[in-house]
Design a protein around this motif. Structure first.
Motif, PDB file in Angstrom:
ATOM      1  N   SER A  28      30.834  -2.619   6.124  1.00  0.00           N
ATOM      2  CA  SER A  28      31.066  -3.820   6.900  1.00  0.00           C
ATOM      3  C   SER A  28      31.660  -4.917   6.018  1.00  0.00           C
ATOM      4  N   ARG A  30      31.466  -8.112   6.574  1.00  0.00           N
ATOM      5  CA  ARG A  30      30.476  -9.187   6.441  1.00  0.00           C
ATOM      6  C   ARG A  30      29.468  -8.884   5.340  1.00  0.00           C
ATOM      7  N   THR A  31      29.033  -7.642   5.290  1.00  0.00           N
ATOM      8  CA  THR A  31      28.070  -7.257   4.256  1.00  0.00           C
ATOM      9  C   THR A  31      28.715  -7.324   2.880  1.00  0.00           C
TER      10      THR A  31
END
Length: 86
Positions: A28, A30-31
């Protein structure tokens, strides 16, 4: 209640915000941004020798800390559930 993360590290269970499976979480964007920010801020604690299997994000009055642990997310879940059962 406390959660044992490995290598003599324990955190208050109420400080745990999220547990990430490192096999899937790093896909991801975002991660990846979260990991990058916490790395830049020096807020990642590595508790593994070989490869981390889970990341535990904790928040306290001092800010966010990410613990990289060799324990699986399932093992951490069992430990958390056992702590609540006591």
């Amino acid at each position: 209640m406390y959660l044992h993360l490995g290598q003599d590290y324990i955190v208050p269970l109420q400080n745990v915000v999220a547990v990430f499976d490192m096999d899937t979480a790093t896909m991801s964007g975002r991660t990846q941004r979260l990991l990058s920010r916490l790395q830049d801020e020096g807020r990642i604690i590595e508790l593994y020798d070989d490869l981390p299997r889970a990341a535990v994000l904790c928040e306290s009055a001092l800010g966010e800390t990410l613990y990289l642990t060799p324990l699986s997310p399932q093992a951490l879940q069992r430990r958390a559930e056992k702590a609540y059962a006591i």
